[in-house]
Structures are given as C-alpha cells and as structure tokens.
Design a protein around this motif. Structure first.
Motif, PDB file in Angstrom:
ATOM      1  N   ARG A  64       0.821  -1.208   0.000  1.00 31.60           N
ATOM      2  CA  ARG A  64       0.000   0.000   0.000  1.00 31.60           C
ATOM      3  C   ARG A  64       0.854   1.258   0.000  1.00 31.60           C
ATOM      4  O   ARG A  64       0.570   2.225  -0.704  1.00 31.60           O
ATOM      5  CB  ARG A  64      -0.961  -0.019   1.191  1.00 31.60           C
ATOM      6  N   ARG A  65       1.923   1.276   0.787  1.00 30.38           N
ATOM      7  CA  ARG A  65       2.832   2.435   0.798  1.00 30.38           C
ATOM      8  C   ARG A  65       3.438   2.645  -0.588  1.00 30.38           C
ATOM      9  O   ARG A  65       3.563   3.776  -1.056  1.00 30.38           O
ATOM     10  CB  ARG A  65       3.956   2.240   1.820  1.00 30.38           C
ATOM     11  N   ARG A  66       3.855   1.571  -1.231  1.00 32.01           N
ATOM     12  CA  ARG A  66       4.433   1.685  -2.573  1.00 32.01           C
ATOM     13  C   ARG A  66       3.406   2.211  -3.566  1.00 32.01           C
ATOM     14  O   ARG A  66       3.727   3.067  -4.407  1.00 32.01           O
ATOM     15  CB  ARG A  66       4.970   0.328  -3.021  1.00 32.01           C
ATOM     16  N   VAL A  67       2.186   1.730  -3.477  1.00 36.36           N
ATOM     17  CA  VAL A  67       1.136   2.185  -4.387  1.00 36.36           C
ATOM     18  C   VAL A  67       0.805   3.654  -4.124  1.00 36.36           C
ATOM     19  O   VAL A  67       0.599   4.422  -5.068  1.00 36.36           O
ATOM     20  CB  VAL A  67      -0.111   1.278  -4.281  1.00 36.36           C
ATOM     21  N   GLU A  68       0.773   4.063  -2.863  1.00 39.64           N
ATOM     22  CA  GLU A  68       0.520   5.478  -2.555  1.00 39.64           C
ATOM     23  C   GLU A  68       1.578   6.368  -3.196  1.00 39.64           C
ATOM     24  O   GLU A  68       1.269   7.417  -3.762  1.00 39.64           O
ATOM     25  CB  GLU A  68       0.499   5.702  -1.047  1.00 39.64           C
ATOM     26  N   ARG A  69       2.827   5.958  -3.113  1.00 37.48           N
ATOM     27  CA  ARG A  69       3.905   6.739  -3.729  1.00 37.48           C
ATOM     28  C   ARG A  69       3.765   6.731  -5.254  1.00 37.48           C
ATOM     29  O   ARG A  69       3.967   7.753  -5.907  1.00 37.48           O
ATOM     30  CB  ARG A  69       5.262   6.175  -3.302  1.00 37.48           C
ATOM     31  N   ALA A  70       3.398   5.584  -5.811  1.00 40.03           N
ATOM     32  CA  ALA A  70       3.198   5.489  -7.259  1.00 40.03           C
ATOM     33  C   ALA A  70       2.056   6.397  -7.709  1.00 40.03           C
ATOM     34  O   ALA A  70       2.144   7.036  -8.763  1.00 40.03           O
ATOM     35  CB  ALA A  70       2.917   4.045  -7.659  1.00 40.03           C
ATOM     36  N   MET A  71       1.007   6.484  -6.906  1.00 34.40           N
ATOM     37  CA  MET A  71      -0.110   7.364  -7.241  1.00 34.40           C
ATOM     38  C   MET A  71       0.370   8.809  -7.350  1.00 34.40           C
ATOM     39  O   MET A  71       0.002   9.525  -8.279  1.00 34.40           O
ATOM     40  CB  MET A  71      -1.214   7.237  -6.182  1.00 34.40           C
ATOM     41  N   PHE A  72       1.186   9.229  -6.399  1.00 34.56           N
ATOM     42  CA  PHE A  72       1.723  10.586  -6.441  1.00 34.56           C
ATOM     43  C   PHE A  72       2.543  10.793  -7.715  1.00 34.56           C
ATOM     44  O   PHE A  72       2.381  11.796  -8.424  1.00 34.56           O
ATOM     45  CB  PHE A  72       2.583  10.860  -5.205  1.00 34.56           C
ATOM     46  N   LEU A  73       3.428   9.842  -8.023  1.00 35.15           N
ATOM     47  CA  LEU A  73       4.283   9.984  -9.204  1.00 35.15           C
ATOM     48  C   LEU A  73       3.466   9.967 -10.492  1.00 35.15           C
ATOM     49  O   LEU A  73       3.800  10.671 -11.443  1.00 35.15           O
ATOM     50  CB  LEU A  73       5.343   8.880  -9.216  1.00 35.15           C
ATOM     51  N   LEU A  74       2.416   9.171 -10.532  1.00 39.72           N
ATOM     52  CA  LEU A  74       1.563   9.145 -11.717  1.00 39.72           C
ATOM     53  C   LEU A  74       0.847  10.476 -11.911  1.00 39.72           C
ATOM     54  O   LEU A  74       0.661  10.933 -13.040  1.00 39.72           O
ATOM     55  CB  LEU A  74       0.534   8.010 -11.615  1.00 39.72           C
TER      56      LEU A  74
ATOM     57  N   ILE B 273       8.085   4.098 -12.965  1.00 38.49           N
ATOM     58  CA  ILE B 273       7.502   4.298 -11.642  1.00 38.49           C
ATOM     59  C   ILE B 273       7.422   2.971 -10.890  1.00 38.49           C
ATOM     60  O   ILE B 273       7.727   2.907  -9.701  1.00 38.49           O
ATOM     61  CB  ILE B 273       6.124   4.979 -11.755  1.00 38.49           C
ATOM     62  N   CYS B 274       7.059   1.931 -11.598  1.00 33.22           N
ATOM     63  CA  CYS B 274       6.984   0.596 -11.002  1.00 33.22           C
ATOM     64  C   CYS B 274       8.291   0.233 -10.313  1.00 33.22           C
ATOM     65  O   CYS B 274       8.307  -0.161  -9.143  1.00 33.22           O
ATOM     66  CB  CYS B 274       6.668  -0.421 -12.100  1.00 33.22           C
TER      67      CYS B 274
END
Length: 131
Positions: A61-71, A81-82
């Motif tokens: 979840r933390r990784r996905v939250e960061r990915a959301m920001f980068l996206l 980003i992955c």
C-alpha cells in the motif's frame, strides 16, 4: 496500557517507520522482525493485530501510494515508476495497483489529469487507496 504492550507497540512502530522510509528497498519479514527484535512469526501476528493488515500488504500500500503521487505529478512511464517504488515487475505492479486503487495505473493517470484543477486536498481524499 501495560509496559509490555507499550514496548510491543514501540517495536512495531519502529518496523513500520523502517518500511515508510525504505519502501522502495527489498524488505522482507525476517529483516523487519530483526528491526523489531522479535521472531518472524510473532512479528507478523503482532503487526497485523496492531495495524490491521499484514506487513506485506502495508508495504504494498505504501508503494502504491507513492506510485499514485508519481503518476499524478510526473510524466515518467508506468514501468519507470513501477521500479522506482520497489516493485520487481510491471505485471505485479499493475495487478497490485488495481487491487488497491480499483483501476489500472494508466487509467488512474488519465483520471488524475482530468481533475487537475481540483484542490489537492480533495484529490488526495478521493484517490486515497483503501486498506
């Protein structure tokens, strides 16, 4: 709260803080259990009891939250980003992203661009992944 419970909570927070700081690094339960100074089985059980999710799911979840920001904020490719947020393969990233957010990374990026004029606080509340 007893002194033992406080110490247990402190140990779990120490491990969670390590995950927050080094989310993009390869972290596994043995390493996190060492940070918390407990056995692997005890760590997994206690972490879940304390935070309501397994250590693996929390890290995802933390990784996905960061990915959301980068996206939302960059034009880097989904594959870049992955790997930047710590996933080992684009397939795993896309599947996990979809499980947590409810849509693919590409769809999320398109939708985020459509709401670009909305205040950040509303965007963050609307796009926050659920546990």
């Amino acid at each position: 709260m007893t002194r033992a419970a406080e110490e247990t909570n402190r140990r779990m927070l120490r491990a969670r803080d390590a995950m927050d700081r080094a989310y993009a690094q390869p972290l596994d339960v043995p390493a996190l259990a060492r940070i918390a100074h407990v056995s692997q089985a005890h760590f997994t059980r206690t972490f879940r009891a304390t935070f309501g999710e397994t250590p693996h799911r929390y890290l995802q979840r933390r990784r996905v939250e960061r990915a959301m920001f980068l996206l939302r904020e960059t034009d880097r490719s989904v594959t870049d980003i992955c790997f930047q947020v710590g996933f080992g393969s684009p397939g795993t990233f896309s599947r996990t992203f979809r499980d947590i957010v409810g849509r693919s990374p590409r769809t999320y990026r398109k939708e985020a661009a459509a709401v670009a004029g909305v205040p950040t606080c509303f965007t963050m509340a609307w796009t926050r992944p659920s546990a």
